[in-house]
Design a protein around this motif. Structure first.
Motif, short mmCIF file in Angstrom:
data_model
loop_
_atom_site.label_atom_id
_atom_site.label_comp_id
_atom_site.label_asym_id
_atom_site.label_seq_id
_atom_site.Cartn_x
_atom_site.Cartn_y
_atom_site.Cartn_z
N ASP A 249 37.84 39.23 36.97
CA ASP A 249 36.72 40.06 36.52
C ASP A 249 35.62 39.23 35.87
OD1 ASP A 249 37.85 42.37 37.48
OD2 ASP A 249 38.72 42.99 35.57
N LEU A 250 36.00 38.15 35.20
CA LEU A 250 35.01 37.27 34.60
C LEU A 250 34.10 36.68 35.67
CD1 LEU A 250 33.93 35.73 32.11
CD2 LEU A 250 35.68 33.98 32.55
N ALA A 251 34.69 36.21 36.76
CA ALA A 251 33.90 35.64 37.85
C ALA A 251 32.98 36.69 38.47
CB ALA A 251 34.83 35.07 38.92
N ALA A 252 33.50 37.92 38.65
CA ALA A 252 32.71 38.98 39.26
C ALA A 252 31.53 39.38 38.38
CB ALA A 252 33.60 40.20 39.52
N ARG A 253 31.75 39.48 37.08
CA ARG A 253 30.68 39.91 36.18
C ARG A 253 29.61 38.84 36.02
NH1 ARG A 253 35.41 42.56 32.78
NH2 ARG A 253 35.39 44.61 33.79
N GLU A 254 29.99 37.58 36.19
CA GLU A 254 28.98 36.51 36.19
C GLU A 254 27.94 36.76 37.28
OE1 GLU A 254 28.42 33.43 34.71
OE2 GLU A 254 30.04 33.38 33.24
N LEU A 255 28.38 37.41 38.36
CA LEU A 255 27.49 37.64 39.51
C LEU A 255 26.99 39.09 39.57
CD1 LEU A 255 29.45 35.54 42.16
CD2 LEU A 255 27.36 34.92 40.94
N LYS A 256 27.03 39.77 38.43
CA LYS A 256 26.45 41.11 38.28
C LYS A 256 27.18 42.19 39.08
CE LYS A 256 21.80 39.40 37.21
NZ LYS A 256 20.39 39.39 37.59
N TYR A 261 36.82 44.30 41.83
CA TYR A 261 36.99 45.25 42.93
C TYR A 261 35.66 45.47 43.64
CZ TYR A 261 38.56 49.50 45.37
OH TYR A 261 38.89 50.43 46.32
N GLU A 262 34.62 45.71 42.88
CA GLU A 262 33.30 45.89 43.47
C GLU A 262 32.87 44.64 44.22
OE1 GLU A 262 29.73 48.08 41.56
OE2 GLU A 262 29.28 45.95 41.25
N SER A 263 33.15 43.48 43.64
CA SER A 263 32.82 42.22 44.29
C SER A 263 33.54 42.07 45.63
CB SER A 263 33.20 41.05 43.36
OG SER A 263 33.10 39.82 44.04
N SER A 264 34.84 42.40 45.63
CA SER A 264 35.62 42.27 46.86
C SER A 264 35.11 43.20 47.94
CB SER A 264 37.10 42.56 46.57
OG SER A 264 37.65 41.58 45.74
N ASN A 526 53.26 38.37 47.06
CA ASN A 526 52.37 37.21 47.01
C ASN A 526 50.90 37.60 46.95
OD1 ASN A 526 54.61 35.59 47.24
ND2 ASN A 526 54.17 34.85 49.30
N HIS A 527 50.53 38.61 47.74
CA HIS A 527 49.11 38.91 47.93
C HIS A 527 48.39 39.28 46.64
CE1 HIS A 527 50.40 39.40 52.20
NE2 HIS A 527 49.27 38.77 52.37
N ILE A 528 49.09 39.90 45.69
CA ILE A 528 48.37 40.32 44.49
C ILE A 528 48.08 39.15 43.56
CG2 ILE A 528 49.41 42.62 44.63
CD1 ILE A 528 50.97 41.96 42.09
N PHE A 529 48.64 37.99 43.87
CA PHE A 529 48.37 36.80 43.07
C PHE A 529 47.38 35.86 43.76
CE2 PHE A 529 52.47 38.32 41.57
CZ PHE A 529 52.28 38.33 40.20
N LEU A 530 46.91 36.24 44.95
CA LEU A 530 45.96 35.39 45.67
C LEU A 530 44.58 35.48 45.01
CD1 LEU A 530 46.81 36.18 49.41
CD2 LEU A 530 47.78 34.41 47.94
N THR A 531 43.79 34.42 45.19
CA THR A 531 42.41 34.47 44.70
C THR A 531 41.61 35.50 45.50
OG1 THR A 531 41.80 32.64 46.17
CG2 THR A 531 42.40 32.08 43.92
N ASN A 532 42.05 35.77 46.72
CA ASN A 532 41.39 36.76 47.57
C ASN A 532 41.89 38.14 47.15
OD1 ASN A 532 39.76 37.63 49.59
ND2 ASN A 532 40.73 36.42 51.19
N ASN A 533 41.19 38.79 46.24
CA ASN A 533 41.68 40.02 45.61
C ASN A 533 41.68 41.22 46.55
OD1 ASN A 533 42.27 39.19 42.99
ND2 ASN A 533 40.12 39.19 42.43
N TYR A 534 42.51 42.21 46.20
CA TYR A 534 42.51 43.50 46.88
C TYR A 534 42.67 43.30 48.38
CZ TYR A 534 40.78 44.47 42.27
OH TYR A 534 40.65 44.52 40.91
N TYR A 535 43.68 42.59 48.74
CA TYR A 535 43.90 42.13 50.11
C TYR A 535 44.58 43.19 50.95
CZ TYR A 535 45.31 38.59 53.62
OH TYR A 535 45.50 37.85 54.76
N THR A 536 45.60 43.85 50.40
CA THR A 536 46.54 44.56 51.26
C THR A 536 46.01 45.85 51.88
OG1 THR A 536 47.55 45.72 49.39
CG2 THR A 536 48.52 43.60 50.02
N PHE A 537 45.03 46.50 51.26
CA PHE A 537 44.53 47.73 51.89
C PHE A 537 43.88 47.42 53.23
CE2 PHE A 537 40.57 46.26 50.08
CZ PHE A 537 39.59 46.75 50.93
#
Length: 617
Positions: A249-256, A261-264, A526-537
């Protein structure tokens, strides 16, 4: 080499030979040092020129950056794939960490370009394209990676550097999580089977026993051992996940963005409404699986289904349900399932299964990671590397053709479009793998004895239940777990277990008697720990698209094949939804998911008809 060329079993390979990546670990270390210098040279060469950016300078930068990226890819893939063969191998652990650091440092040193390119307005872009016609090749790439991110960009180099450092921490957490899952979370300890044998419960043995052991008591002991072991592991994994969530979330909020989740979703070219509509359909229509669950309960002769009954392969004769398929058998059946596809499928398939590109067998005792994956080698225009843990059960055959679907897609892209376009959104990239599964199931139904057809189709419908209930649920869990961590600063294992269980009740069948205790199943995903968030849907979206495509394939195979090869070859030269609409007229909306559930109903009806054909007259 054409469609009619059959596999020679003697040419089949079962281990990687990745010497074409690097001849030795020394060569890999040498390349690492060369790339560190190369990153600094790119900075020194282009930083000043970007102050008065011209079309020719931008083209030169893109070409230089592309070659550098190819080299990083090869080094990273070498380190990652070798580490998954043995997560305890210190050299590759260190090499992967250094490769991740290199990626981070390069993002820092090239931050000037990212800042500049995301700040340009339309008139400035028009000027650059007019100054050098060679840039036209990269228009779609520039649009996807810079032009559409004007509102979500680092505003200066200091922020870009900060983001790169956050990303590095996220990558390190991912590596730690995968190691911990392999060495601790999935290693549940031993049980005593009914015959007195001691049985070690790990990621591979667990799946095999629950899929094949006719003894319900053995399945229960195995399930229980892991169920309670995961609860014991949940506190330590919650601590790791809480930190990951904070950084996401810190990374996402840096980019507004509001949150990660919104970022992904923005990166996936999807909207929250599309995902919400999907989840709503699958929750509202989860009862579609009740007929299948009743079929399974009756087939097993049980009063009530319990979680340890859901994976067991189904056949009429108990002795057959533990049938094992050799790897050679599986590969030959997969090849036959491609008979209606474009001849290119067979050509690529043969390259992959005979060329040392698939690492087949499990070895958890020596640190081999659980699961499976396919890693494309776009940088070398080479067939992809496939990682498996093949045990000879039905689901392993499906895993094989699933990963080969990725491999075929990668190879088509590699040899059709520029390296920078050899990618796609996750749900796009899952389409060829899940489509291959439909081909395989249809082949088995049409060409096997009825007992085998029933077993394969029943297992496949169980996977539909996984795709359309469990996979969206995992993403919803991630979203709410992130919210929980944001509110409290840190979530406990007990809190995450309670969240997982509460959500699962919204998706799962009431005809299955689950345990009263809160489950900690999230700990081994594994997927929920990847840097690529919200993968499985993405798996659920992909499967819905796949079912729509499979319907077109059955109706007009020649037209479909032409469009399908073009679709798989296009990579990211076309935005994902535009590409779907162009080649197949499909849109990602509520109707797509409703149609997918309707097709599931037809498959369940097909299962009932097959079962009647197996009944003695």
């Amino acid at each position: 080499m054409g469609q009619n060329k059959e596999l020679n079993p003697e040419e089949l390979t079962t281990e990687w030979n990745d010497s074409y990546l690097f001849n030795s670990t020394g060569d890999a270390l040498e390349k690492l040092e060369t790339l560190k210098k190369g990153s600094k040279e790119i900075n020194q060469t282009f930083r000043q020129e970007f102050e008065k950016l011209s079309g020719s300078v931008l083209l030169d930068y893109l070409e230089t950056e592309k070659e550098f990226s190819k080299s990083i890819d090869v080094l990273y893939i070498y380190a990652y794939t070798q580490l998954t063969k043995n997560v305890n191998e210190q050299f590759f652990n260190s090499l992967l960490a250094e490769s991740q650091d290199l990626v981070t440092e390069h993002k820092k040193s090239s931050a000037f370009a990212a800042v500049k390119l995301t700040s340009l307005n339309k008139e400035e872009w028009d000027r650059l394209f007019s100054e050098d016609p060679g840039l036209e090749l990269y228009r779609a790439y520039l649009e996807a990676n810079y032009m559409r991110f004007m509102e979500h960009r680092p505003v200066n180099e200091a922020q870009a550097v900060r983001l790169a450092e956050i990303e590095n921490k996220r990558m390190k957490l991912e590596t730690e999580a995968l190691s911990r899952i392999t060495n601790e979370v999935t290693m549940a300890g031993s049980i005593t089977l009914e015959n007195g044998e001691e049985f070690q419960v790990n990621s591979q043995s667990y799946n095999t026993l629950l899929s094949t052991d006719q003894s319900r008591e053995n399945r229960k002991r195995c399930y229980d051992k892991r169920f309670y072991h995961l609860i014991d592991e949940s506190s330590s994994m919650a601590s790791l996940y809480s930190e990951k969530s904070r950084l996401d979330d810190l990374a996402a909020r840096e980019l507004k963005y509001a949150d990660s989740y919104e970022s992904s979703l923005y990166n996936f070219y999807l909207t929250k409404k599309q995902v919400d509509d999907m989840n709503a359909v699958f929750k509202e229509r989860k009862d579609v699986f009740e007929e299948y669950n009743e079929f399974r309960r009756t087939k097993l002769g049980l009063e009530k289904l319990r979680p340890y009954d859901l994976m067991l392969q189904l056949t009429g004769q108990p002795a057959k349900s533990s049938k094992s398929y050799t790897y050679t058998d599986a590969v030959q059946e997969v090849q036959k399932s491609y008979s209606g596809m474009d001849p290119l499928f067979n050509e690529i398939f043969l390259k992959m299964v005979t060329g040392d590109f698939i690492d087949v067998y499990p070895d958890p005792e020596n640190g081999k990671q659980p699961g499976g994956y396919c890693y494309g080698l776009c940088a070398l225009k080479s067939p992809a590397l496939i990682f498996m843990n093949y045990n000879g059960i039905i689901s392993d055959q499906k895993t094989l053709t699933h990963e080969l679907g990725h491999g075929i897609n990668d190879y088509l892209m590699d040899n059709s479009v520029d390296y920078l376009y050899c990618s796609g959104q996750i749900y796009e990239m899952e389409v060829p793998s899940t489509f291959n599964e439909e081909l395989f199931v249809d082949y088995i139904i049409e060409n096997s004895d009825k007992e085998t057809a029933v077993a394969v189709l029943a297992q496949h419908i169980g996977e539909y239940q996984n795709y359309f209930t469990r996979q969206p649920m995992i993403t919803e869990f991630e979203y709410k777990a992130h919210q929980l961590c944001a509110e409290k600063g840190k979530a406990s294992g007990a809190e995450l277990n309670a969240l997982w269980t509460a959500l699962s009740k919204e998706y799962r069948s009431e005809s299955i008697e689950y345990y009263a205790e809160n489950s900690a199943e999230w700990t081994y995903i594994n997927h929920i720990f990847l840097t690529n968030n919200y993968y499985t849907f993405n798996y659920a979206i992909s499967k819905a698209i796949t079912l729509a495509l499979f319907k077109q394939y059955k109706e007009k195979p020649e037209t479909f094949n032409k469009n399908y090869i073009a679709y798989l070859s296009a990579g990211s030269t076309i935005p994902p939804e535009e590409k779907l609409k162009k080649y197949f007229g499909i849109e990602i909306n509520r109707q797509l998911f409703e149609d997918a559930v309707d097709i599931v109903k037809l498959r369940i009806r097909e299962l009932s008809m097959l079962e009647k054909q197996t009944e003695p007259k």
